[in-house]
Motif scaffolding. Structure first.
Motif, PDB file in Angstrom:
ATOM      1  N   GLN A  69      12.120 -24.703 100.552  1.00 38.74           N
ATOM      2  CA  GLN A  69      12.104 -23.390  99.932  1.00 38.74           C
ATOM      3  C   GLN A  69      10.667 -22.904  99.842  1.00 38.74           C
ATOM      4  O   GLN A  69       9.803 -23.580  99.293  1.00 38.74           O
ATOM      5  CB  GLN A  69      12.717 -23.465  98.534  1.00 38.74           C
ATOM      6  CG  GLN A  69      12.791 -22.139  97.840  1.00 38.74           C
ATOM      7  CD  GLN A  69      13.432 -22.266  96.469  1.00 38.74           C
ATOM      8  OE1 GLN A  69      13.521 -23.356  95.914  1.00 38.74           O
ATOM      9  NE2 GLN A  69      13.865 -21.156  95.924  1.00 38.74           N
ATOM     10  N   ASN A  70      10.440 -21.742 100.411  1.00 32.93           N
ATOM     11  CA  ASN A  70       9.119 -21.135 100.322  1.00 32.93           C
ATOM     12  C   ASN A  70       9.095 -20.231  99.095  1.00 32.93           C
ATOM     13  O   ASN A  70       9.852 -19.268  99.022  1.00 32.93           O
ATOM     14  CB  ASN A  70       8.807 -20.326 101.580  1.00 32.93           C
ATOM     15  CG  ASN A  70       8.759 -21.194 102.806  1.00 32.93           C
ATOM     16  OD1 ASN A  70       8.333 -22.337 102.733  1.00 32.93           O
ATOM     17  ND2 ASN A  70       9.216 -20.672 103.932  1.00 32.93           N
ATOM     18  N   ARG A  71       8.235 -20.552  98.153  1.00 32.04           N
ATOM     19  CA  ARG A  71       8.154 -19.784  96.923  1.00 32.04           C
ATOM     20  C   ARG A  71       6.905 -18.928  96.939  1.00 32.04           C
ATOM     21  O   ARG A  71       5.824 -19.385  97.286  1.00 32.04           O
ATOM     22  CB  ARG A  71       8.107 -20.707  95.716  1.00 32.04           C
ATOM     23  CG  ARG A  71       9.380 -21.507  95.547  1.00 32.04           C
ATOM     24  CD  ARG A  71       9.339 -22.317  94.308  1.00 32.04           C
ATOM     25  NE  ARG A  71       9.445 -21.395  93.181  1.00 32.04           N
ATOM     26  CZ  ARG A  71       9.487 -21.796  91.925  1.00 32.04           C
ATOM     27  NH1 ARG A  71       9.426 -23.063  91.641  1.00 32.04           N
ATOM     28  NH2 ARG A  71       9.585 -20.928  90.964  1.00 32.04           N
ATOM     29  N   VAL A  72       7.072 -17.690  96.551  1.00 32.23           N
ATOM     30  CA  VAL A  72       5.954 -16.769  96.425  1.00 32.23           C
ATOM     31  C   VAL A  72       5.863 -16.410  94.947  1.00 32.23           C
ATOM     32  O   VAL A  72       6.827 -15.956  94.351  1.00 32.23           O
ATOM     33  CB  VAL A  72       6.181 -15.504  97.280  1.00 32.23           C
ATOM     34  CG1 VAL A  72       5.043 -14.529  97.100  1.00 32.23           C
ATOM     35  CG2 VAL A  72       6.344 -15.880  98.736  1.00 32.23           C
TER      36      VAL A  72
ATOM     37  N   ALA B  66       2.673 -10.796  87.603  1.00 27.85           N
ATOM     38  CA  ALA B  66       3.837 -10.978  86.731  1.00 27.85           C
ATOM     39  C   ALA B  66       3.657 -12.205  85.844  1.00 27.85           C
ATOM     40  O   ALA B  66       4.053 -12.185  84.670  1.00 27.85           O
ATOM     41  CB  ALA B  66       5.102 -11.113  87.567  1.00 27.85           C
ATOM     42  N   VAL B  67       3.062 -13.260  86.373  1.00 23.18           N
ATOM     43  CA  VAL B  67       2.809 -14.466  85.567  1.00 23.18           C
ATOM     44  C   VAL B  67       1.837 -14.140  84.439  1.00 23.18           C
ATOM     45  O   VAL B  67       2.034 -14.556  83.296  1.00 23.18           O
ATOM     46  CB  VAL B  67       2.262 -15.604  86.461  1.00 23.18           C
ATOM     47  CG1 VAL B  67       1.767 -16.762  85.623  1.00 23.18           C
ATOM     48  CG2 VAL B  67       3.333 -16.073  87.429  1.00 23.18           C
ATOM     49  N   LYS B  68       0.806 -13.372  84.755  1.00 21.06           N
ATOM     50  CA  LYS B  68      -0.182 -12.988  83.739  1.00 21.06           C
ATOM     51  C   LYS B  68       0.478 -12.139  82.651  1.00 21.06           C
ATOM     52  O   LYS B  68       0.243 -12.344  81.456  1.00 21.06           O
ATOM     53  CB  LYS B  68      -1.325 -12.227  84.396  1.00 21.06           C
ATOM     54  CG  LYS B  68      -2.427 -11.849  83.447  1.00 21.06           C
ATOM     55  CD  LYS B  68      -3.551 -11.124  84.160  1.00 21.06           C
ATOM     56  CE  LYS B  68      -4.610 -10.699  83.159  1.00 21.06           C
ATOM     57  NZ  LYS B  68      -5.662  -9.899  83.788  1.00 21.06           N
TER      58      LYS B  68
END
Length: 151
Positions: free
Chosen positions: A84-87, A92-94
């Motif tokens: 699985q390639n996760r981007v 959004a994390v910040k």
């Protein structure tokens, strides 16, 4: 069997798994399987072939019961094949981390005000002080809204 010019075999019905395993064991380059049902033993075989650098393409449902019991307990076989390639969206994390901090601040302020108003109302024996708890409940409501956004 030839279907639309493609060289492939189609196995259907009882005993299809046995015939399929014979074909899979003869694979040299790649294995392509489209099936809604996979047994844990087939999953294990596919993992073994993957470890032998044979390309595996698998189209199936996402609710496969393929637990294998080993010395470490139960583990899911099929997840060893999934790449699985996760981007990750850093912005959004910040924003999520900022909301977590804001939620903690709102909860701290809410509990501090609740405690001070409750003790002050109890100490002064004045019921009007308890009306100050209404804004505290709004603070908790806002914190709950942020909690839902964070999920």
């Amino acid at each position: 069997m030839y279907y639309n010019g493609a060289i492939c075999d189609i196995y259907i019905g009882k005993g299809a798994g046995t015939k399929l395993m014979k074909e899979i064991n003869r694979a040299k380059n790649s294995i392509k399987i489209v099936s809604p049902y996979l047994s844990p033993s087939l999953n294990k075989e596919l993992i073994d072939f993957h470890e032998k650098n044979i390309d595996i393409e698998l189209v199936t449902t996402d609710d496969i019961e393929d637990f294998q019991i080993n010395k470490n307990g139960r583990s899911k076989n099929i997840h060893k094949l999934i790449i699985q390639n996760r981007v990750v969206d850093d912005e959004a994390v910040k924003k999520r981390e900022e909301w977590l901090v804001l939620k903690k601040v709102l909860n701290s302020i809410g509990w501090g005000l609740f405690t001070s108003l409750f003790l002050s109302g109890y100490y002064h024996r004045n019921i009007n002080v308890f009306f100050g708890l209404l804004p505290v409940f709004f603070i908790f409501l806002i914190a709950k809204i942020y909690k839902r956004k964070i999920k």
